[in-house]
Design a protein around this motif. Structure first.
Motif, short mmCIF file in Angstrom:
data_model
loop_
_atom_site.label_atom_id
_atom_site.label_comp_id
_atom_site.label_asym_id
_atom_site.label_seq_id
_atom_site.Cartn_x
_atom_site.Cartn_y
_atom_site.Cartn_z
N GLN A 179 0.83 -1.22 0.00
CA GLN A 179 0.00 0.00 0.00
C GLN A 179 0.86 1.26 0.00
N MET A 180 2.00 1.21 0.70
CA MET A 180 2.89 2.37 0.69
C MET A 180 3.41 2.64 -0.72
N VAL A 181 3.75 1.57 -1.45
CA VAL A 181 4.22 1.74 -2.82
C VAL A 181 3.10 2.30 -3.70
N VAL A 182 1.86 1.78 -3.50
CA VAL A 182 0.71 2.27 -4.28
C VAL A 182 0.53 3.77 -4.05
N HIS A 183 0.57 4.20 -2.76
CA HIS A 183 0.42 5.63 -2.46
C HIS A 183 1.54 6.45 -3.10
N MET A 184 2.77 5.92 -3.04
CA MET A 184 3.92 6.63 -3.62
C MET A 184 3.71 6.86 -5.12
N ILE A 185 3.20 5.83 -5.80
CA ILE A 185 3.08 5.93 -7.26
C ILE A 185 1.86 6.77 -7.66
N TYR A 186 0.68 6.46 -7.07
CA TYR A 186 -0.55 7.07 -7.56
C TYR A 186 -0.87 8.41 -6.90
N PHE A 187 -0.46 8.63 -5.64
CA PHE A 187 -0.79 9.88 -4.95
C PHE A 187 0.40 10.84 -4.94
#
Lengths: 120, 215
Positions: free
Chosen positions: A61-69
């Protein structure tokens, strides 16, 4: 896209992301949040497996936030953002694992009563 | 080695060329061109603060001093509600940024206001949790576990509080001056800050609350 007044807007356009990107990121984040909460609230698995799984979900989830947000990519700010991030991750990794490792051994070596209980 | 270079530059006429080359190389940096990178580096240093607080919690988190542990104190439904508030505020801030890119000032302001309300809801729920714990006598003074818990989660809450102050300030700025380049830049910095706090919260709800319930 309206006409831009700013002079250095070339990299700004891309770094705002798109509606689709935000929605994909939000969808993924919701799934990656709901599953760990469900795992801990209902406990369908063993404690150890649950702990490993929720840590894995947090990392993803941290990686997802880094990429998309946060729109992190290898090209942002000429690659300096990702370099700063990687450097920080190295320091955080050393500090976290070092603290936990050292203090764990301090605890287990300097508390004789607990050690006797553990061995007995 | 330095002596050799000194004789080189003074001995050859190329030294003059080098001076001219350096003068030409001095170029102008547009205002705010390095702000985003600078702010990113600030966030990374903030990340180190949180890493230290996580490490402290990791070390002290099992020292209950004979008092209650996470299982008796934490309420997961409340944490789930809190998490959803912060996640929703993240996506609404994203919509504010999209409206800003399209140059729609009213939509930007509306989404910023929604983001602020979600952030406020997050803070209220956190204050409700904290005051509940303190009222029952489980304040930060009662054990090393609770000291490190209040420090870690409280520092995150303090960041959200300052994020809210910043958000309101920027709404006033946008109302006065419109979506000028300086305000766009400020909104982008706050965007990084706000989403960064959400990333930290992933660590908090996983390592403090969820892992705490498993102990």
């Amino acid at each position: 896209m309206s006409a831009h007044i700013d002079t250095h807007g070339a990299h700004d356009e891309e770094s705002h992301g798109s509606r689709k990107g935000y929605l994909i990121g939000f969808g993924l984040a919701v799934v990656l949040t709901v599953i760990p909460f469900w795992l801990v609230m209902t406990l369908p698995l063993s404690t150890q497996a649950t702990a490993l799984l929720i840590m894995a979900f947090a990392a993803v989830q941290m990686v997802v936030h880094m990429i998309y947000f946060l729109h992190m990519n290898r090209r942002a700010e000429g690659g300096w953002s990702i370099m700063a991030l990687l450097f920080t991750l190295v320091i955080v990794g050393i500090a976290l694992s070092g603290s936990l490792w050292v203090m764990y051994h301090m605890n287990s070596n300097m508390m004789p009563t607990q050690q006797v209980q553990d061995q007995g | 080695m330095s002596a050799a270079t000194v004789t080189d530059t003074t001995g050859s006429p190329a030294g003059e060329d080098r001076d001219i080359f350096l003068l030409i190389d001095e170029h102008d940096h547009p205002e705010g061109a390095s702000t985003m990178l600078g702010f990113w580096i600030y966030l990374m240093s903030d990340c180190l603060i949180f890493a230290m607080l996580f490490a402290t919690y990791g070390v002290l988190g099992t020292s209950y001093a004979g008092g209650p542990g996470p299982k008796q104190l934490f309420e997961l439904p409340l944490v789930a509600l809190n998490t959803s508030m912060l996640l929703l505020s993240s996506i609404t801030y994203g919509f504010a940024m999209l409206a800003m890119t399209d140059g729609k000032q009213r939509a930007t302001q509306a989404w910023l206001a929604v983001t602020g309300l979600f952030g406020l809801a997050f803070l209220c729920i956190e204050m409700y949790e904290f005051t509940g714990l303190i009222r029952e006598g489980h304040g930060p003074w009662s054990s090393a576990f609770l000291s490190s818990f209040f420090t870690l989660v409280g520092t995150h809450g303090l960041h959200v509080t300052f994020g809210l102050v910043w958000l309101v300030t920027l709404m006033v700025q946008v109302q006065w001056k419109g979506l000028i380049p300086a305000n766009r830049r400020r909104l982008m910095c706050l965007s990084l800050f706000w989403h960064f706090l959400d990333v930290i919260w992933i660590g908090v709800f996983t390592f403090v609350y969820l892992m705490g319930m498993l102990r």
